[in-house]
Design an enzyme around this catalytic site. Structure first.
Site, PDB file in Angstrom:
ATOM      1  N   ASP A 116       0.728  -1.163  -0.068  1.00 40.66           N
ATOM      2  CA  ASP A 116      -0.134   0.058   0.115  1.00 40.66           C
ATOM      3  C   ASP A 116       0.715   1.299  -0.051  1.00 40.66           C
ATOM      4  O   ASP A 116       2.109   1.367   0.309  1.00 40.66           O
ATOM      5  CB  ASP A 116      -1.024  -0.101   1.397  1.00 40.66           C
ATOM      6  CG  ASP A 116      -0.379  -0.332   2.711  1.00 40.66           C
ATOM      7  OD1 ASP A 116       0.898  -0.339   2.580  1.00 40.66           O
ATOM      8  OD2 ASP A 116      -1.151  -0.826   3.355  1.00 40.66           O
TER       9      ASP A 116
ATOM     10  N   ASN B  15      -7.782  -1.891  13.963  1.00 43.34           N
ATOM     11  CA  ASN B  15      -9.228  -2.318  13.746  1.00 43.34           C
ATOM     12  C   ASN B  15      -9.384  -3.528  12.881  1.00 43.34           C
ATOM     13  O   ASN B  15     -10.537  -3.768  12.231  1.00 43.34           O
ATOM     14  CB  ASN B  15      -9.813  -0.972  12.941  1.00 43.34           C
ATOM     15  CG  ASN B  15      -9.251  -0.874  11.637  1.00 43.34           C
ATOM     16  OD1 ASN B  15      -8.105  -1.657  11.294  1.00 43.34           O
ATOM     17  ND2 ASN B  15      -9.781   0.160  10.961  1.00 43.34           N
TER      18      ASN B  15
ATOM     19  N   HIS C 158      -7.781  -4.093  10.011  1.00 40.08           N
ATOM     20  CA  HIS C 158      -7.334  -3.903   8.673  1.00 40.08           C
ATOM     21  C   HIS C 158      -5.908  -4.885   8.299  1.00 40.08           C
ATOM     22  O   HIS C 158      -5.110  -4.962   9.234  1.00 40.08           O
ATOM     23  CB  HIS C 158      -7.334  -2.564   8.173  1.00 40.08           C
ATOM     24  CG  HIS C 158      -5.967  -1.793   8.700  1.00 40.08           C
ATOM     25  ND1 HIS C 158      -6.224  -0.198   8.735  1.00 40.08           N
ATOM     26  CD2 HIS C 158      -4.820  -1.904   8.612  1.00 40.08           C
ATOM     27  CE1 HIS C 158      -4.936   0.156   9.163  1.00 40.08           C
ATOM     28  NE2 HIS C 158      -4.067  -0.734   9.021  1.00 40.08           N
TER      29      HIS C 158
ATOM     30  N   GLU D  43      -9.780  -1.608   4.789  1.00 41.54           N
ATOM     31  CA  GLU D  43     -10.479  -1.328   6.110  1.00 41.54           C
ATOM     32  C   GLU D  43     -11.741  -1.968   6.425  1.00 41.54           C
ATOM     33  O   GLU D  43     -12.284  -2.614   5.304  1.00 41.54           O
ATOM     34  CB  GLU D  43     -10.891   0.485   6.335  1.00 41.54           C
ATOM     35  CG  GLU D  43      -9.737   1.262   6.046  1.00 41.54           C
ATOM     36  CD  GLU D  43      -9.056   1.473   7.377  1.00 41.54           C
ATOM     37  OE1 GLU D  43      -9.020   0.566   7.936  1.00 41.54           O
ATOM     38  OE2 GLU D  43      -8.253   2.291   7.312  1.00 41.54           O
TER      39      GLU D  43
HETATM   40  C1  GLP Z   1      -0.388   0.408   8.443  1.00 38.98           C
HETATM   41  C2  GLP Z   1      -0.312  -0.121   7.491  1.00 38.98           C
HETATM   42  C3  GLP Z   1      -0.263  -1.696   7.160  1.00 38.98           C
HETATM   43  C4  GLP Z   1       0.382  -1.926   8.738  1.00 38.98           C
HETATM   44  C5  GLP Z   1      -0.428  -1.602   9.859  1.00 38.98           C
HETATM   45  C6  GLP Z   1       0.163  -1.912  11.178  1.00 38.98           C
HETATM   46  O1  GLP Z   1      -1.688   1.742   8.530  1.00 38.98           O
HETATM   47  N1  GLP Z   1      -1.046   0.273   6.073  1.00 38.98           N
HETATM   48  O2  GLP Z   1       0.342  -2.278   6.072  1.00 38.98           O
HETATM   49  O3  GLP Z   1       0.563  -3.365   8.460  1.00 38.98           O
HETATM   50  O4  GLP Z   1      -1.268  -0.556   9.522  1.00 38.98           O
HETATM   51  O5  GLP Z   1       0.949  -0.723  11.403  1.00 38.98           O
HETATM   52  P1  GLP Z   1       1.696  -0.675  12.605  1.00 38.98           P
HETATM   53  O6  GLP Z   1       2.834  -1.955  12.319  1.00 38.98           O
HETATM   54  O7  GLP Z   1       2.520   0.461  12.590  1.00 38.98           O
HETATM   55  O8  GLP Z   1       1.014  -0.918  13.892  1.00 38.98           O
END
Ligand code: GLP
Length: 236
Positions: free
Chosen positions: A66, A129, A131, A136
């Site tokens: 992403d 959440n 995702h 989402e």
């Molecule tokens: C982000 C990214 C995801 C990531 C997730 C967890 O928003 N889009 O690809 O795996 O949320 O992020 P973090 O490791 O900073 O908690």
């Protein structure tokens, strides 16, 4: 789904070792990569393996999950910048072989992955959440790479990377879809910290349903969920 509860550093080392082994067997392996705070440790462990001459990325191709939209590659919060800084600039990968979904290519991103041969090994994090990538809650299970409106909770979670200023967090992103992720051959999902414990508990308890995007992984044939004790703290 296999579930492993390990100290954080062991999670990072084990995943990096899996990638080292894969690339030894298949030097032109296709890696699917995640960003976010959790994944940094995997890239640190891979850089160490590279410095110890255990892996070369010369023929490896990567597809990131992403990217925010809109954002400049030069913005330190862009996922392109993150990947350059944490991995690509520190190893021998050819940057022409590193791919990100964008507003220009997203309609062809899944085809690009398929033409390359499909993702051999996918690294995933999880949002608080539930995702995965930026899919989402409510995202259809048959989604391919698409433009996303970020959930309010995601904008709040990610504000920590933008000096805590919610107004600086882009409100949209381009993300591989849930179906795109299901096409990958092998998946590791990493969750660390207490703020992931609820999503992990739901993932273990619920049948696949779009309200919890990560639950689609329960239908994938080769998934390992790596949890640190905090992320596993609500499991019996
Ligand atoms: C982000 C990214 C995801 C990531 C997730 C967890 O928003 N889009 O690809 O795996 O949320 O992020 P973090 O490791 O900073 O908690």
């Amino acid at each position: 789904m296999e579930v492993k509860i390990l100290p954080i550093q062991e999670i990072y080392n084990e995943i990096a070792n899996k990638i080292v082994k894969l690339v030894a067997q298949k030097p032109n392996a296709i890696l699917g990569l995640a960003t976010g705070g959790t994944a940094v440790g995997v890239y640190d462990a891979l850089v160490k393996a590279y410095n110890d001459k255990k892996i070369t990325f010369k023929d490896v191709k990567t597809f990131n999950l992403d990217e925010y939209y809109p954002i400049e590659d030069s913005n330190p919060q862009s996922y392109r910048y993150y990947m350059n800084h944490n991995l690509f600039d520190k190893v021998d990968i050819d940057k022409n072989n590193t791919h990100f979904p964008s507003i220009d290519n997203y309609q062809k991103y899944d085809e690009l992955i398929a033409i390359a041969g499909g993702i051999d090994f996918q690294v995933l994090g999880i949002g608080s959440n539930g995702h995965i990538a930026f899919n989402e809650p409510g995202t259809p299970f048959d989604s391919l790479t698409h433009v996303v409106k970020l959930a309010e909770s995601t904008i709040q979670d990610n504000a920590r990377f933008f000096n805590g200023d919610i107004s600086l967090v882009p409100t949209q992103a381009i993300s591989m879809g849930l179906k795109s992720i299901m096409f990958t051959k092998q998946i590791v999902l990493i969750a660390t910290g207490k703020n992931k414990a609820k999503a992990i508990k739901q993932l273990m308890d619920q049948e696949p349903n779009p309200a919890l995007p990560a639950s689609i992984l329960r239908s994938h044939a080769n998934v390992t969920i790596y949890l640190d004790p905090d992320a596993a703290s609500l499991l019996c």
